[in-house]
Design an enzyme around this catalytic site. Structure first.
Site, PDB file in Angstrom:
ATOM      1  N   HIS A 128       1.207  -0.856   0.097  1.00 17.71           N
ATOM      2  CA  HIS A 128      -0.199   0.257   0.154  1.00 17.71           C
ATOM      3  C   HIS A 128       0.481   1.440   0.151  1.00 17.71           C
ATOM      4  O   HIS A 128       0.300   2.259   0.335  1.00 17.71           O
ATOM      5  CB  HIS A 128      -1.012  -0.216   1.199  1.00 17.71           C
ATOM      6  CG  HIS A 128      -2.457  -0.409   1.160  1.00 17.71           C
ATOM      7  ND1 HIS A 128      -2.119  -1.887   0.342  1.00 17.71           N
ATOM      8  CD2 HIS A 128      -3.760  -0.644   1.490  1.00 17.71           C
ATOM      9  CE1 HIS A 128      -3.445  -2.397   0.631  1.00 17.71           C
ATOM     10  NE2 HIS A 128      -3.674  -2.130   1.506  1.00 17.71           N
ATOM     11  N   HIS A 153      -7.883  -1.470  -3.569  1.00 18.56           N
ATOM     12  CA  HIS A 153      -8.918  -2.160  -1.741  1.00 18.56           C
ATOM     13  C   HIS A 153      -8.110  -0.879  -1.869  1.00 18.56           C
ATOM     14  O   HIS A 153      -6.919  -0.159  -1.836  1.00 18.56           O
ATOM     15  CB  HIS A 153      -8.637  -2.843  -1.573  1.00 18.56           C
ATOM     16  CG  HIS A 153      -9.146  -2.887  -0.612  1.00 18.56           C
ATOM     17  ND1 HIS A 153      -9.106  -3.642   0.423  1.00 18.56           N
ATOM     18  CD2 HIS A 153     -10.383  -2.726  -0.773  1.00 18.56           C
ATOM     19  CE1 HIS A 153      -9.818  -3.354   1.422  1.00 18.56           C
ATOM     20  NE2 HIS A 153     -10.698  -3.650   1.074  1.00 18.56           N
TER      21      HIS A 153
HETATM   22  C1  LIG Z   1      -3.753  -6.206   1.969  1.00 22.14           C
HETATM   23  S1  LIG Z   1      -3.114  -7.880   1.661  1.00 22.14           S
HETATM   24  C2  LIG Z   1      -4.183  -8.549   0.784  1.00 22.14           C
HETATM   25  C3  LIG Z   1      -5.822  -8.779   0.935  1.00 22.14           C
HETATM   26  C4  LIG Z   1      -6.174 -10.027   1.044  1.00 22.14           C
HETATM   27  N1  LIG Z   1      -7.045  -9.083  -0.815  1.00 22.14           N
HETATM   28  C5  LIG Z   1      -8.251  -9.673   1.026  1.00 22.14           C
HETATM   29  O1  LIG Z   1      -9.061  -9.636   0.676  1.00 22.14           O
HETATM   30  O2  LIG Z   1      -7.509 -10.152   2.391  1.00 22.14           O
HETATM   31  C6  LIG Z   1      -1.511  -7.940   0.551  1.00 22.14           C
HETATM   32  C7  LIG Z   1      -0.815  -8.290  -0.022  1.00 22.14           C
HETATM   33  O3  LIG Z   1       0.147  -8.416  -0.904  1.00 22.14           O
HETATM   34  C8  LIG Z   1       1.409  -9.072  -0.909  1.00 22.14           C
HETATM   35  N2  LIG Z   1       1.828  -8.430  -1.579  1.00 22.14           N
HETATM   36  C9  LIG Z   1       2.920  -7.002  -1.393  1.00 22.14           C
HETATM   37  N3  LIG Z   1       3.713  -6.610  -2.066  1.00 22.14           N
HETATM   38  C10 LIG Z   1       3.426  -7.964  -3.092  1.00 22.14           C
HETATM   39  C11 LIG Z   1       4.062  -7.441  -4.565  1.00 22.14           C
HETATM   40  N4  LIG Z   1       5.000  -6.804  -5.186  1.00 22.14           N
HETATM   41  N5  LIG Z   1       3.708  -8.623  -5.757  1.00 22.14           N
HETATM   42  C12 LIG Z   1       2.233  -9.761  -4.874  1.00 22.14           C
HETATM   43  N6  LIG Z   1       1.967  -9.783  -3.629  1.00 22.14           N
HETATM   44  C13 LIG Z   1       2.441  -8.578  -2.809  1.00 22.14           C
HETATM   45  C14 LIG Z   1       1.074  -9.234   0.709  1.00 22.14           C
HETATM   46  O4  LIG Z   1       1.909 -10.586   0.942  1.00 22.14           O
HETATM   47  C15 LIG Z   1      -0.173  -9.282   1.160  1.00 22.14           C
HETATM   48  O5  LIG Z   1      -0.576 -11.424   0.546  1.00 22.14           O
END
Ligand SMILES: C[S@@+](CC[C@H](N)C(=O)[O-])C[C@H]1O[C@@H](n2cnc3c(N)ncnc32)[C@H](O)[C@@H]1O
Length: 189
Positions: A128, A153
Site C-alpha cells: 500500500h 482496495h
Molecule cells: C492487504 S493484503 C491482501 C488482502 C486480501 N486482498 C484480502 O482480501 O484479504 C496484501 C497482500 O499483498 C501481498 N503483496 C505485497 N506486495 C506484493 C507484490 N509486490 N507482489 C505480489 N504480492 C504482494 C502480500 O503478501 C499480502 O498478502
C-alpha cells in the site's frame, strides 16, 4: 474431510465491498494482485469465470513482525511470514481451488509475462505504499480489457489515494469511476 463448517478467510474486505467485487467479477476473467489468506479471492472466484491470483505470500510491511497486522501463526520454521499453506487450505474449504490459478510471485516479476492476456477485472490490494500502488497500477492497466475495470482496495489510505491520483493523471484512455467503501473503481470505456 467434511465441508460442513466452512468459514470465510480472515481479511479486510467489508461485506459492502465484497458485494461490489462480486458485481465486477461476475462471469468475467479476474486478476487479483494481493491475496493474503484469500477473502477477496474466494469472494470473486465464486462468481468469476476464471481468477488468476498473484501474491508472493510473504506479506506486506504491516504483516511483518512488529507490524499492525502481524499474525505470529503465519510465521514458518525459518521465521518468515508464509501465507501460502493457509491460503490454499482456505480456497479448498471454500470450494474455490478449481477456479483459481495461483501464482506465487511478486507482481513486478509476473506482470510482463501475463501480457498480452487481458482481464475483465484487475483488483489491486498488495503493497500500500504510494510507489508500489502506482507501479502496480501501471503494470495492471496494460492488462485490463476495454470495457473492463481496475479496482483499488483501501483507497481511503492517503498513500493509496495519492497513487490513484498520480495514475489518473497519466491515463490516456477514458475512464468512468465510482467508489464503494474503500474500493475505487476505474472502468476503461
Ligand atoms: C492487504 S493484503 C491482501 C488482502 C486480501 N486482498 C484480502 O482480501 O484479504 C496484501 C497482500 O499483498 C501481498 N503483496 C505485497 N506486495 C506484493 C507484490 N509486490 N507482489 C505480489 N504480492 C504482494 C502480500 O503478501 C499480502 O498478502
Amino acid at each position: 474431510m467434511g465441508d460442513a463448517q466452512v468459514t470465510l478467510p480472515d481479511g479486510w474486505v467489508s461485506p459492502q465491498e465484497a458485494g461490489e467485487l462480486e458485481n465486477l467479477a461476475r462471469e468475467g476473467t479476474v486478476l487479483e494482485v494481493g491475496a493474503w489468506l484469500g477473502l477477496s479471492t474466494v469472494t470473486m472466484a465464486h462468481v468469476a469465470k476464471r481468477l488468476v491470483s498473484v501474491d508472493h505470500h510473504r506479506g506486506s510491511t504491516e504483516h511483518q513482525s512488529g507490524g499492525a497486522c502481524h499474525d505470529a501463526t503465519l510465521v514458518n520454521q525459518f521465521g518468515d511470514v508464509d501465507t501460502l499453506p493457509r491460503f490454499r487450505m482456505n480456497l479448498r474449504q471454500n470450494r474455490a481451488l478449481d477456479k483459481v490459478i495461483i501464482i506465487v510471485a511478486s507482481f513486478e516479476d509476473i506482470a510482463p509475462l501475463l501480457a498480452p492476456e487481458s482481464f475483465d477485472l484487475v483488483f489491486i490490494d498488495a503493497d500500500h505504499t504510494t510507489d508500489a500502488v502506482l507501479r502496480h497500477a501501471k503494470l495492471a492497466g496494460d492488462l485490463v480489457a476495454i470495457g473492463g475495470a481496475l479496482a483499488f482496495h483501501d483507497a481511503n489510505w492517503p498513500t493509496v489515494r495519492a497513487a490513484i491520483e498520480a495514475y489518473s493523471l497519466e491515463l490516456v484512455v477514458p475512464v468512468e469511476r465510482h467508489e464503494v467503501g474503500s474500493l475505487h473503481v476505474l472502468r476503461f470505456i
